[in-house]
Write a protein that holds these residues in place. Structure first.
Motif: not given
Length: 257
Positions: A18-24, A41-52
């Motif tokens: 999911v993250v790969g496709f979002a970043v692509l 990509s931000a919604p998926f990356l933030v969900l993965m590692v947290g806001p900051a």
């Protein structure tokens, strides 16, 4: 006899996919329109590692994609305008950070989202609306880009308004946005690391490989598309991405109220 599942996929693989496709997709849009990476990509990356940590991760990816695209489009970059946008964007970023400290984030998201939709709808509906790219308009757009980026994560649409109303050539706009976003990413990452050194994202090596590979593939596909996309279609894509960002941000703010 126990049944064996036909498809047994670990959560880590699903997350990486999911993250790969979002970043692509984000890297592809960044190459074609000059912006859109964070929106996708931000919604998926933030969900993965947290806001900051998510903000830093988004800007790290933006740093890589903007830096790579910059090399590809360096001949079309308006360096003077890029620097003129960046300077007030830094001021707007600091002002936005101060506003976030005293104002409800959902309220800010709604306000910024509505502002984006209205600002872009006016020049689209009134097709004859056109202004000259004077310095004061460039500085104002840069300031609001930084302000909206730090309050609602939406730095691109303010620049889209400038591009639409001044009839900025879409290819030249997409090129000029790369040094702007690269410098803004460096400034934002530095600010976060000073304020909160513990916010550095920690990912597994395979996940870093997935993200880096997705950025490269997105840029390659975007390069192919950008060379064959008519100017009118590029302008329509730019407006669509910016409007989508405004709508999504507004809905996100309303649901959080």
């Amino acid at each position: 006899m126990e049944s064996v599942p036909l498809l047994d996929v670990s959560p880590a693989v699903v997350e990486a996919t999911v993250v790969g496709f979002a970043v692509l997709a984000g890297a592809l849009l960044q190459r074609v329109t000059g912006m859109g990476f964070a929106l996708v990509s931000a919604p998926f990356l933030v969900l993965m590692v947290g806001p900051a940590s998510g903000v830093i991760l988004v800007h790290l990816c933006s740093l890589g994609t903007a830096g790579t695209i910059l090399i590809l489009v360096r001949r079309d970059i308006d360096w003077v305008r890029a620097l003129a946008l960046f300077a007030p964007a830094c001021v707007g970023t600091v002002c936005g950070a101060l506003i976030v400290g005293v104002t409800s984030v959902p309220v800010l998201q709604v306000a910024v989202g509505v502002l984006v939709v209205v600002s872009l709808s006016v020049p689209v509906l009134v097709t004859r609306l056109r202004v000259r790219p004077r310095l004061r308009y460039v500085l104002t757009s840069g300031y609001f880009s930084g302000l909206m980026g730090s309050t609602a994560g939406l730095a691109g649409p303010a620049l889209s308004v400038l591009a639409v109303t001044t009839r900025w050539n879409p290819r030249a706009f997409a090129a000029t946005m790369q040094p702007f976003f690269l410098l803004l990413a460096v400034f934002t990452i530095g600010t976060y690391l000073v304020l909160d050194p513990a916010s550095v994202p920690t990912l597994s090596i395979p996940m870093w490989v997935v993200i880096a590979s997705a950025c490269v593939v997105g840029i390659v596909v975007g390069e192919f598309a950008a060379r064959r996309l008519p100017l009118r279609a590029a302008r329509a894509a730019l407006i669509t991405i910016a409007l989508l960002g405004g709508v999504v941000t507004t809905i996100r703010g309303i649901t959080a109220l």
